[in-house]
Design a protein around this motif. Structure first.
Motif, PDB file in Angstrom:
ATOM      1  N   TYR A  32       0.869  -1.176   0.000  1.00 49.73           N
ATOM      2  CA  TYR A  32       0.000   0.000   0.000  1.00 49.73           C
ATOM      3  C   TYR A  32       0.902   1.221   0.000  1.00 49.73           C
ATOM      4  CZ  TYR A  32      -3.544   3.378   1.614  1.00 49.73           C
ATOM      5  OH  TYR A  32      -4.376   4.457   1.739  1.00 49.73           O
ATOM      6  N   ILE A  34       1.192   5.645  -0.548  1.00 46.20           N
ATOM      7  CA  ILE A  34       0.522   6.945  -0.564  1.00 46.20           C
ATOM      8  C   ILE A  34       1.514   7.995  -1.048  1.00 46.20           C
ATOM      9  CG2 ILE A  34      -0.577   8.759   0.814  1.00 46.20           C
ATOM     10  CD1 ILE A  34      -1.587   6.720   2.739  1.00 46.20           C
ATOM     11  N   TYR A  36       2.202  11.975  -0.687  1.00 50.55           N
ATOM     12  CA  TYR A  36       1.861  13.151   0.095  1.00 50.55           C
ATOM     13  C   TYR A  36       2.539  14.381  -0.490  1.00 50.55           C
ATOM     14  CZ  TYR A  36      -0.198  10.580   4.033  1.00 50.55           C
ATOM     15  OH  TYR A  36      -1.004   9.820   4.826  1.00 50.55           O
ATOM     16  N   PHE A  46      -2.424  14.427   1.958  1.00 49.76           N
ATOM     17  CA  PHE A  46      -2.697  13.268   1.089  1.00 49.76           C
ATOM     18  C   PHE A  46      -3.000  13.724  -0.328  1.00 49.76           C
ATOM     19  CE2 PHE A  46      -4.337   9.079   0.122  1.00 49.76           C
ATOM     20  CZ  PHE A  46      -5.349   9.311  -0.789  1.00 49.76           C
TER      21      PHE A  46
ATOM     22  N   TYR B  31      -7.825   6.231  15.094  1.00 50.98           N
ATOM     23  CA  TYR B  31      -6.402   5.939  15.179  1.00 50.98           C
ATOM     24  C   TYR B  31      -5.634   7.259  15.195  1.00 50.98           C
ATOM     25  CZ  TYR B  31      -7.186   1.013  14.082  1.00 50.98           C
ATOM     26  OH  TYR B  31      -7.584  -0.294  14.114  1.00 50.98           O
ATOM     27  N   TYR B  33      -1.616   9.139  15.570  1.00 50.49           N
ATOM     28  CA  TYR B  33      -0.211   8.875  15.292  1.00 50.49           C
ATOM     29  C   TYR B  33       0.640  10.090  15.642  1.00 50.49           C
ATOM     30  CZ  TYR B  33      -2.684   5.738  12.082  1.00 50.49           C
ATOM     31  OH  TYR B  33      -3.552   4.812  11.535  1.00 50.49           O
ATOM     32  N   SER B  48       1.671   4.685  17.031  1.00 54.84           N
ATOM     33  CA  SER B  48       0.246   4.740  16.726  1.00 54.84           C
ATOM     34  C   SER B  48      -0.534   4.348  17.971  1.00 54.84           C
ATOM     35  CB  SER B  48      -0.113   3.829  15.548  1.00 54.84           C
ATOM     36  OG  SER B  48       0.162   2.479  15.869  1.00 54.84           O
ATOM     37  N   SER B  55      -0.650   0.940  19.747  1.00 57.15           N
ATOM     38  CA  SER B  55      -0.813  -0.245  18.905  1.00 57.15           C
ATOM     39  C   SER B  55       0.496  -0.617  18.209  1.00 57.15           C
ATOM     40  CB  SER B  55      -1.920  -0.044  17.875  1.00 57.15           C
ATOM     41  OG  SER B  55      -1.706   1.122  17.110  1.00 57.15           O
ATOM     42  N   GLU B  56       1.288   0.390  17.864  1.00 58.81           N
ATOM     43  CA  GLU B  56       2.607   0.135  17.295  1.00 58.81           C
ATOM     44  C   GLU B  56       3.547   1.257  17.686  1.00 58.81           C
ATOM     45  OE1 GLU B  56       0.747  -0.733  13.154  1.00 58.81           O
ATOM     46  OE2 GLU B  56       2.838  -1.311  13.021  1.00 58.81           O
ATOM     47  N   GLN B  98     -10.826   2.593   9.551  1.00 54.24           N
ATOM     48  CA  GLN B  98     -10.039   1.708   8.708  1.00 54.24           C
ATOM     49  C   GLN B  98      -8.560   1.993   8.905  1.00 54.24           C
ATOM     50  OE1 GLN B  98     -11.109   2.041   4.619  1.00 54.24           O
ATOM     51  NE2 GLN B  98      -9.602   0.585   3.901  1.00 54.24           N
ATOM     52  N   ARG B  99      -7.760   0.975   9.152  1.00 51.25           N
ATOM     53  CA  ARG B  99      -6.368   1.216   9.510  1.00 51.25           C
ATOM     54  C   ARG B  99      -5.527   1.686   8.332  1.00 51.25           C
ATOM     55  NH1 ARG B  99      -4.446  -3.993  12.640  1.00 51.25           N
ATOM     56  NH2 ARG B  99      -2.532  -2.801  12.798  1.00 51.25           N
ATOM     57  N   ARG B 100      -5.561   0.951   7.254  1.00 52.31           N
ATOM     58  CA  ARG B 100      -4.645   1.271   6.171  1.00 52.31           C
ATOM     59  C   ARG B 100      -5.314   2.216   5.197  1.00 52.31           C
ATOM     60  NH1 ARG B 100      -0.738  -2.358   4.515  1.00 52.31           N
ATOM     61  NH2 ARG B 100      -1.877  -2.954   2.667  1.00 52.31           N
ATOM     62  N   THR B 101      -5.240   3.468   5.530  1.00 53.17           N
ATOM     63  CA  THR B 101      -5.863   4.484   4.705  1.00 53.17           C
ATOM     64  C   THR B 101      -5.104   5.791   4.917  1.00 53.17           C
ATOM     65  OG1 THR B 101      -7.956   5.545   4.151  1.00 53.17           O
ATOM     66  CG2 THR B 101      -7.517   5.191   6.475  1.00 53.17           C
ATOM     67  N   GLU B 102      -5.507   6.813   4.188  1.00 55.36           N
ATOM     68  CA  GLU B 102      -4.789   8.077   4.276  1.00 55.36           C
ATOM     69  C   GLU B 102      -4.861   8.637   5.687  1.00 55.36           C
ATOM     70  OE1 GLU B 102      -8.204  10.368   1.924  1.00 55.36           O
ATOM     71  OE2 GLU B 102      -6.813  11.718   2.942  1.00 55.36           O
ATOM     72  N   ALA B 103      -3.752   9.182   6.109  1.00 51.60           N
ATOM     73  CA  ALA B 103      -3.697   9.843   7.399  1.00 51.60           C
ATOM     74  C   ALA B 103      -3.815  11.345   7.183  1.00 51.60           C
ATOM     75  CB  ALA B 103      -2.386   9.515   8.111  1.00 51.60           C
TER      76      ALA B 103
END
Lengths: 111, 114
Positions: A32, A34, A36, A46, B31, B33, B48, B55-56, B98-103
Motif C-alpha cells: 500500500y 501513498i 503526500y 494526502f 487511530y 499517530y 500509533s 498499537s505500534e 479503517q487502519r490502512r488508509t490516508e492519514a
C-alpha cells in the motif's frame, strides 16, 4: 528500517507542463502506497494512494503508477500549476499502521 | 473541512526539560499517530494509538517518550528529558476506523532543544 528513496531531490517544470516524480522502494512485501504533498510550514497532505493489486490509479490531475516488478512508484501531475510547488513524498506500508516515507522531491513550478 | 490541530506551533526548551506536544485529532477518527521530521530528513513514524493504548511504535519511541489521550479530544506526546537530537518537527495524524488508509496530518510543532 525500510528503504524508500526518490530518484531526484529537485524538479523544476514550466507551468502547464506535466510533472513526473519518481520513487523507489525496497521491500517487495509493501502493498500500500501513498503520495503526500508538503508545502512549506505545513504538514503532509494526502494526494493519492494505490494498493499493490493495481498498476495505475487516477485522481484529479494526478496519476500514480506502480511497477511492482522493479519496485517503482511514480506520481504524474498534469498541467502543473504554481500551487503544485511543494515537496512530494511517497510512503509505503507493509502491514499495520507504520508508513515509511522517502526523503522527498522538491517540485518548483516556473510561471 | 475537519482538520488535525496541533499546539504550540513552535516550542523551545532547554536540554533535559520535559515537553508536552498537544494534538486534537479529527473528532470521529479512531487511530492517532505521531511522526517526526528532523530538518532535511525523512518523516519518521513514532507511534500509533488506538482504543486508549499504543498499537505500534518504532525503535525511535523509547522510554523517554509517552503518549496519552487525557480526554475525549486531546492526544499528547510527552518527551521526558529532551536531548538536542530531539529537535525536529513533530506531526500528529489521525485516521478513521479503517487502519490502512490516508492519514490526516496536523501542521506540526517545531521543537527546538537548546
Amino acid at each position: 528500517g525500510e528503504s524508500v528513496g526518490l530518484h531526484l531531490p529537485t524538479l523544476s517544470v514550466q507551468e502547464g507542463d506535466n510533472s513526473i516524480i519518481n520513487c523507489a522502494y525496497s521491500n517487495s512485501a509493501s502493498d500500500y502506497f501513498i503520495w503526500y504533498k508538503q508545502e512549506s510550514g505545513k504538514g503532509p497532505q494526502f494526494i493519492i494512494d494505490i494498493r499493490s493489486n493495481m498498476d495505475k490509479r487516477q485522481g484529479q490531475r494526478v496519476t500514480v503508477l506502480l511497477n511492482k516488478t522493479v519496485k517503482h512508484l511514480s506520481l504524474q501531475i498534469a498541467a502543473t500549476q504554481p500551487g503544485d510547488s511543494a515537496v512530494y513524498f511517497c510512503a509505503e506500508n507493509i502491514a499495520g499502521n507504520q508508513f515509511y516515507f522517502g526523503t522527498g522531491t522538491s517540485l518548483t513550478v516556473i510561471p | 473541512e475537519p482538520e488535525v490541530t496541533q499546539t504550540p506551533s513552535h516550542q523551545v526548551t532547554q536540554m533535559g526539560q520535559e515537553v508536552i506536544l498537544r494534538c486534537v485529532p479529527i473528532s470521529n477518527h479512531l487511530y492517532f499517530y505521531w511522526y517526526r521530521q528532523i530538518l532535511g530528513q525523512k518523516v519518521e513514524f513514532l507511534v500509533s494509538f488506538y482504543n486508549n493504548e499504543i498499537s505500534e511504535k518504532s525503535e525511535i519511541f523509547d522510554d523517554q517518550f509517552s503518549v496519552e489521550r487525557p480526554d475525549g479530544s486531546n492526544f499528547t506526546l510527552k518527551i521526558r528529558s529532551t536531548k538536542l537530537e530531539d529537535s525536529a518537527m513533530y506531526f500528529c495524524a489521525s485516521t478513521p476506523g479503517q487502519r490502512r488508509t490516508e492519514a490526516f496530518f496536523g501542521q506540526g510543532t517545531r521543537l527546538t532543544v537548546v
